[in-house]
Design a protein around this motif. Structure first.
Motif, mmCIF file in Angstrom:
data_model
loop_
_atom_site.group_PDB
_atom_site.id
_atom_site.type_symbol
_atom_site.label_atom_id
_atom_site.label_comp_id
_atom_site.label_asym_id
_atom_site.label_seq_id
_atom_site.Cartn_x
_atom_site.Cartn_y
_atom_site.Cartn_z
ATOM 1 N N UNK A 289 0.820 -1.224 0.050
ATOM 2 C CA UNK A 289 -0.008 0.117 0.026
ATOM 3 C C UNK A 289 1.004 1.311 -0.026
ATOM 4 N N UNK A 290 1.922 1.141 0.753
ATOM 5 C CA UNK A 290 2.718 2.407 0.843
ATOM 6 C C UNK A 290 3.496 2.766 -0.634
ATOM 7 N N UNK A 291 3.858 1.695 -1.184
ATOM 8 C CA UNK A 291 4.485 1.977 -2.498
ATOM 9 C C UNK A 291 3.311 2.367 -3.629
ATOM 10 N N UNK A 292 2.108 2.063 -3.450
ATOM 11 C CA UNK A 292 1.010 2.271 -4.205
ATOM 12 C C UNK A 292 0.277 3.623 -3.903
ATOM 13 N N UNK A 293 0.799 4.159 -2.789
ATOM 14 C CA UNK A 293 0.340 5.455 -2.374
ATOM 15 C C UNK A 293 1.437 6.427 -1.907
ATOM 16 N N UNK A 294 2.263 6.804 -2.857
ATOM 17 C CA UNK A 294 3.398 7.558 -2.269
ATOM 18 C C UNK A 294 2.968 8.778 -1.681
ATOM 19 N N UNK A 295 3.781 9.255 -0.796
ATOM 20 C CA UNK A 295 3.646 10.375 0.155
ATOM 21 C C UNK A 295 2.688 10.265 1.085
ATOM 22 N N UNK A 296 1.826 9.226 1.229
ATOM 23 C CA UNK A 296 0.648 9.165 2.256
ATOM 24 C C UNK A 296 0.984 8.463 3.589
ATOM 25 N N UNK A 297 2.143 7.916 3.793
ATOM 26 C CA UNK A 297 2.494 7.122 5.045
ATOM 27 C C UNK A 297 3.819 7.705 5.564
ATOM 28 N N UNK A 298 3.371 7.601 6.802
ATOM 29 C CA UNK A 298 4.855 8.279 7.602
ATOM 30 C C UNK A 298 5.035 7.472 8.887
ATOM 31 N N UNK A 299 6.454 7.411 9.196
ATOM 32 C CA UNK A 299 6.469 6.813 10.578
ATOM 33 C C UNK A 299 7.623 7.610 11.109
ATOM 34 N N UNK A 300 7.723 7.804 12.655
ATOM 35 C CA UNK A 300 9.063 8.741 12.969
ATOM 36 C C UNK A 300 10.212 8.145 13.276
ATOM 37 N N UNK A 301 11.434 8.690 13.212
ATOM 38 C CA UNK A 301 12.721 7.855 13.373
ATOM 39 C C UNK A 301 12.604 7.374 14.742
ATOM 40 N N UNK A 302 13.082 5.737 14.843
ATOM 41 C CA UNK A 302 12.826 4.731 15.797
ATOM 42 C C UNK A 302 13.611 5.782 17.310
ATOM 43 N N UNK B 172 8.971 6.400 -1.064
ATOM 44 C CA UNK B 172 7.309 6.272 -1.020
ATOM 45 C C UNK B 172 6.686 6.907 0.157
ATOM 46 N N UNK B 173 7.522 7.104 1.246
ATOM 47 C CA UNK B 173 6.909 7.597 2.383
ATOM 48 C C UNK B 173 6.835 9.322 2.393
ATOM 49 N N UNK B 174 6.432 9.903 3.391
ATOM 50 C CA UNK B 174 5.980 11.324 3.252
ATOM 51 C C UNK B 174 7.286 12.140 2.825
ATOM 52 N N UNK B 175 6.839 12.775 1.721
ATOM 53 C CA UNK B 175 7.855 13.855 1.055
ATOM 54 C C UNK B 175 9.139 13.177 0.714
ATOM 55 N N UNK B 176 8.940 11.766 0.075
ATOM 56 C CA UNK B 176 10.164 10.859 -0.229
ATOM 57 C C UNK B 176 11.157 10.819 0.779
ATOM 58 N N UNK B 177 10.703 10.419 1.847
ATOM 59 C CA UNK B 177 11.619 10.057 2.855
ATOM 60 C C UNK B 177 12.102 11.278 3.890
#
Length: 385
Positions: free
Chosen positions: A175-188, A239-244
């Motif tokens: 899903x993340x790859x199919x919806x670029x920019x729409x997923x985010x996770x904070x730095x661990x 593919x994550x928020x603002x390309x990384x």
């Protein structure tokens, strides 16, 4: 390699406690000023002010109303800044067979201290409501720790834009790859929700035995097994928020969800539910749990110091038993959105419904602390572009 981390506003609170008085002679009872037939207890908290509020504003008033001869107070080490010193003082007291200036401990180190023999053994005969806690939850903490609330990382998503949320980790990554920019996770290193996402991706490429080892012991040689997982995370970055771009902390992820900047993210269950109650996350945002593997979660535990005098130990057990009662678990759910650790069927429907889409009896443990620290450093070096 330059790390692109979304900057946030950090508000730091400084606090200190006097630990020198935490160990006292067994002859110098801290019951000296109590009226005949009454008992005074101190709950030592290593954590944030929301946990102290849970005790001071919810659990203690309700307990004291039911037990008028037992008074309860709290003492807090804000953010657990002195955990190492607290544990060292406790070990010194137990070795010398001396009491300490608190009677019940609410801290992340309870299980470690329990397994080191610094906490008293607990059982269902002294704490009857402990019998209602799932065996797996009790086993995670050992026989000297009392589970009383839990939380896990869940997948939150905007229901207006996502009608069929991912059900497995493979589904999520697709899903993340199919919806670029729409997923985010904070730095661990900045928060556990992002850390859980990273751990879960790494776990995908580990055997069950390797996962168990990383949850319970430390063998640095196993970290070479992380290479495939880190490669997958690096590949996912564009593919994550603002390309990384990786948010700084759990709260920033919630803010991004609430403002509609992203459609999906891993979040802590208690923080998400609290944010929805406060109105900072809209009702259109829901959550679910993925599988194969699931995100991580754990229980929080209470402990009774091993050298606790008999009368105080019995009173502390009564307090712990109340916390595990239906009333106590309702208060935990209401005050800090903690998962109940007793069956949802024993709670009012309003509380059960709050946690119906997340199973608090199935909590996948995260990596042991040394592995987790190594994982954070490795992510910093290998994943951001």
């Amino acid at each position: 390699m330059k790390t692109r981390v979304l900057a946030g506003v950090a508000i730091a609170a400084a606090a200190s406690i006097a630990l020198s008085g935490c160990v006292q002679s067994a002859n110098a009872s801290n019951d000296a000023d109590e009226p005949a037939g009454s008992t005074s207890l101190t709950v030592f908290i290593s954590g944030d002010t929301n946990v102290q509020d849970l005790w001071d504003k919810s659990l203690i008033p309700a307990f004291e109303k039911m037990h008028p001869k037992i008074s309860v107070h709290t003492s807090i080490d804000l953010h657990g800044e002195h955990d190492a010193q607290t544990q060292a003082n406790l070990a010194t007291a137990v070795k010398a067979n001396k009491t300490v200036a608190y009677d019940l401990v609410d801290a992340g180190f309870v299980t470690t201290a329990g397994k080191a023999g610094l906490m008293a053994k607990i059982d269902d005969s002294a704490i009857p409501n402990l019998a209602h806690v799932p065996a797996a939850t009790k086993q995670q903490g050992g026989d000297r720790a009392i589970p009383y609330r839990a939380s896990s990382v869940l997948l939150a998503y905007d229901t207006k834009k996502v009608t069929d949320p991912p059900k497995t980790l493979d589904d999520l990554m697709a899903w993340i790859k199919a919806n670029p920019g729409q997923f985010a996770y904070n730095s661990p290193s900045s928060g556990g929700s992002g850390g859980a996402f990273v751990m879960t991706v790494l776990a995908k490429y580990l055997s069950e035995h390797e996962q168990t080892t990383m949850q319970t012991t430390y063998d640095k040689s196993l970290e070479s097994k992380w290479d495939k997982g880190f490669a997958a995370l690096k590949d996912l970055g564009p593919s994550t928020y603002q390309k990384g771009v990786y948010p700084n902390g759990n709260d920033q992820v919630l803010q991004m969800l609430g403002s509609g900047q992203i459609q999906m993210a891993p979040v802590w269950s208690d923080q998400f539910i609290t944010a929805q109650k406060a109105g900072t996350i809209g009702k259109d945002v829901a959550f679910t749990q993925i599988s194969d593997p699931s995100f991580t979660g754990s229980a929080s535990y209470l402990g009774i110091p091993k050298t606790e005098p008999k009368a105080k130990k019995q009173a502390a057990e009564e307090l712990a038993d109340f916390v595990l009662s239906s009333k106590g678990q309702q208060l935990v759910a209401q005050a800090v959105s903690g998962y109940p650790v007793i069956p949802l069927s024993s709670l009012p429907s309003s509380v059960a419904e709050q946690f119906s889409k997340a199973d608090p009896t199935k909590l996948r443990l995260g990596f042991q602390s040394e592995f987790a620290a190594d994982m954070n450093a490795a992510w910093d070096a290998k994943v951001p572009q």
